[in-house]
Structures are given as C-alpha cells and as structure tokens.
Design an enzyme around this catalytic site. Structure first.
Site, PDB file in Angstrom:
ATOM      1  N   TYR A 170       3.391   4.427  -7.134  1.00 46.84           N
ATOM      2  CA  TYR A 170       4.728   4.045  -7.601  1.00 46.84           C
ATOM      3  C   TYR A 170       5.247   5.085  -8.604  1.00 46.84           C
ATOM      4  CZ  TYR A 170       8.396   1.092  -9.639  1.00 46.84           C
ATOM      5  OH  TYR A 170       9.589   0.610 -10.085  1.00 46.84           O
ATOM      6  N   THR A 215       6.036   5.294 -11.644  1.00 48.02           N
ATOM      7  CA  THR A 215       5.513   5.437 -13.002  1.00 48.02           C
ATOM      8  C   THR A 215       4.009   5.721 -13.042  1.00 48.02           C
ATOM      9  OG1 THR A 215       5.139   3.053 -13.141  1.00 48.02           O
ATOM     10  CG2 THR A 215       7.254   3.888 -13.955  1.00 48.02           C
ATOM     11  N   LYS A 216       3.358   5.751 -11.871  1.00 54.42           N
ATOM     12  CA  LYS A 216       1.914   5.912 -11.854  1.00 54.42           C
ATOM     13  C   LYS A 216       1.506   7.360 -12.142  1.00 54.42           C
ATOM     14  CE  LYS A 216       0.833   1.641 -10.896  1.00 54.42           C
ATOM     15  NZ  LYS A 216       2.115   0.960 -10.907  1.00 54.42           N
ATOM     16  N   ASN A 217       0.211   7.556 -12.408  1.00 53.81           N
ATOM     17  CA  ASN A 217      -0.292   8.896 -12.734  1.00 53.81           C
ATOM     18  C   ASN A 217      -0.012   9.889 -11.618  1.00 53.81           C
ATOM     19  OD1 ASN A 217      -1.515   6.997 -14.485  1.00 53.81           O
ATOM     20  ND2 ASN A 217      -3.147   8.421 -14.981  1.00 53.81           N
TER      21      ASN A 217
END
Length: 379
Positions: free
Chosen positions: A185, A187-189
């Site tokens: 997604y 906002t993920k790393n």
C-alpha cells in the site's frame, strides 16, 4: 517555531527510478498482469528466501492475500481462526468472508504482537489456523507459534503487512509459515500504491492462490494475449478478481531495489526518536536479536496524558499522527462477542499508543522537530 508545511504520518518514497519504471510499462502497452508481475514475483521471492526456495503470488492487496491464503488452505464454515485483537479490520474480516469465525486473543504487551500463551488458551477442536500480525515491523514470537502449529496441527498465515525486511533471529519474515502476506500500500515500506503478495514455501500452494486470484483460471490464461499463446483457457474452480497488474509491479521492482536502504533510514530515525524522547515516554518493543523495520513508530503515552489532546496539539504544530489500532473487541461489530476483560494487555495500552511520523522520505530535521514538540506538549 511552528513549521509552515504539514508533516504527514507517512508518504511514499518515490524517485525518478519509480517514475521511469512506470512510464516504461505504460508505453509498452501491457498494463495488466504480465511479464513485469512475473519478474516481481521472482525477485521478491529471491529477496526474502534464506536456505529454502520461496514462491510468491502477486495480488492487488494484502487483504486479498490473507483471504485467498485462508481459502486455499481450506478454511471455511464451522472453522475458527485465532486473530490478535490489536490489528486492522482486514485481519479478522477475511476470516468472516469465508464463513469461519475469528477468535480474538490478547497481545503480549509493549510489542503489540500476539500473545502466544493467550492464543493457546483459545484453541478448540474447531481451531484451524492462527493469523499473527507483525505490528509496526517488529516480529512476533515465531518459535512459540511454531510450537502451537506442531502441537495442534494448525496453519499459520502471517500478516506481514508492516514487515518487509523484518528478521526474526536473523531470518527474513517469509520463511517460517505456510503463507506470509505482505502489503505494498502507498504508506508501506515498499510502496506500489496498491498491491500485496502471498509468499509460500510450497510452489503448488502459491500457484493455487494465484489461480484463485484470477477467477480460478489456469495459470496460462494471460498467455492467450501473446502471439505464442492459445485462445483456450480453463476455469478450474470458482475464483476472484485480485490479480496484480504490471504498472504496480514495475513500481514494486524499483522499490525492491531500494528497500534495504529505505529500511535503514527508518531504523536511523527510530534511534533518533528514542534518544530524543527517552526521558518523557515509553516505546514499543525492540531487540538486538531481531531486525525491526519500523513501518510505524508507536509511542506509549504516560498514563496521565490525554490522547485526544495530545493528537490535537500535534496537529496544531503541523505534525501528523495516527492510532494503530483501536483493538477489534472495542468495535461495535465485535463488542457483543468479546468482553474487554478478556484482553487485559490490550486494554492497558488502548488510549496510550500513538504513531509518530515515520517514512524514509523524512530527514533528521523532521525528527528533531517532532521530538522538540512532543517534549513540549508532554511537559
């Protein structure tokens, strides 16, 4: 002094490498599942694997990965699946979508991860699986979960939405269980915008998850659009529409080439936060024994602090924050089934855990700004 721009909780770390990769795919004309997806699946497997091969099914979300993994492992009506109460809705709702029942258990404390001892107490003859969640990028007790798996003949499906690059005792998360599910997604790393993956030690299981993710059609279906392909395809079982497309996979390949460097930046910011805030509040768990990738940086407020006031004051100073998460048993959908006293650890921390800004797009001055204002607010 209050900064003029708003510092969000997180934002994707996008460079020209990602832009160029996406443009290349768009110009190629092959936008849906195709060569870039297969390349990403192979490289993601190779990135994670240790002493055994891994197999990846690229999908449109971690939620799809969890759902299809449970489906492929035969979870259905009448079955029970143990889920920690401290997680996002997706972890438990996928169980219900299959007609099975989620059974909530407590967390072990400051790690915010599943309490293996409480999970064991919740096992019945209907229990078929456990879904541990690696909260914020810190690994669960995989040794304890493996013991439950072996002793009770359970399936373990890891929710590793926060945990790409996380290591448990030096071994990448992804190498321990029947299936490990990752999120890509925005906002993920590793950020694709949307996307996810189910990673398996069993190639046949990965193939079945991929097939279920595209209407239950046999895996050669996409080849029918190539010159060497055939028009003939077969629907082998009832499936769903959860496939990963080539544009997102191209973004993922670019991000994968940078993931270790991005995770290192997060770890550096976490150390800076811990040093700057050491005397004013508590932190969630970390350990030299494991490799924490800090998808989030949760703090634990003093008991006398008011979380609503704290978040409001951060916002006044143009600092974003969030709460990860409101325990599931506190939501209306679950509160009539699970009493708060069943979750003493979660109850003791609810209303005290706040996530501060954390992403590899930040710099040290951003962390310094947050630290100074958190100290001022708590004072």
């Amino acid at each position: 002094m209050i900064r003029e721009d708003f510092l969000p909780l997180a934002k994707p770390d996008i460079t020209d490498l990602e832009v160029d990769a996406a443009v290349e795919v768009i110009r190629s004309g092959w936008l849906t599942t195709g060569p870039k997806v297969f390349e990403f699946q192979d490289k993601f497997s190779r990135y994670l694997q240790e002493d055994q091969p891994l197999y990846t099914a690229g999908l449109n979300s971690c939620t799809s990965a969890l759902f299809l993994s449970l489906k492929a492992l035969g979870i259905g009506p009448g079955d029970e699946v143990i889920v920690p109460t401290w997680t996002f809705a997706a972890t438990s709702l996928v169980v219900e979508w299959l007609g099975a029942s989620p059974v909530l258990c407590d967390i072990e404390g400051p790690s915010l991860n599943i309490c293996v001892k409480d999970a064991q107490k919740k096992i019945t003859d209907k229990t078929k699986a456990i879904i541990p969640v690696h909260m914020a990028g810190y690994p669960c007790d995989m040794d304890g979960l493996e013991t439950l798996r072996n002793n009770y003949n359970l399936k373990i499906i890891e929710d590793a939405a926060h945990a790409i690059g996380t290591k448990y005792r030096g071994v990448n998360i992804g190498n321990f269980s029947d299936v490990t599910c990752f999120s890509f997604y925005a906002t993920k790393n590793l950020a694709m915008g949307e996307g996810g993956a189910a990673v398996c030690r069993d190639n046949a299981l990965a193939d079945r998850i991929a097939k279920l993710g595209y209407f239950g059609i046999n895996k050669d279906a996409f080849k029918r659009y190539e010159k060497a392909g055939t028009w003939l395809y077969d629907i082998e079982e009832a499936g769903y529409k959860c496939n990963l497309d080539s544009v997102h996979a191209a973004l993922g390949l670019a991000q994968l080439s940078r993931i270790d460097a991005m995770n290192d930046k997060r770890r550096g910011f976490a150390a800076q936060y811990r040093e700057g805030l050491a005397n004013v509040l508590e932190f969630t768990e970390d350990s030299d024994e494991h490799h924490h990738v800090f998808h989030l940086f949760p703090i634990i407020l003093p008991r006398q602090a008011d979380i609503h006031d704290f978040i409001f004051r951060l916002k006044e100073r143009n600092i974003g924050s969030s709460v990860h998460f409101t325990p599931l048993h506190r939501h209306s959908h679950y509160s009539d089934r699970f009493a708060p006293e069943l979750f003493p650890k979660a109850e003791s921390l609810f209303g005290r855990v706040v996530s501060l800004p954390m992403c590899s797009k930040m710099d040290e001055s951003d962390v310094d700004y947050v630290v100074s204002h958190v100290r001022e607010i708590l004072k």
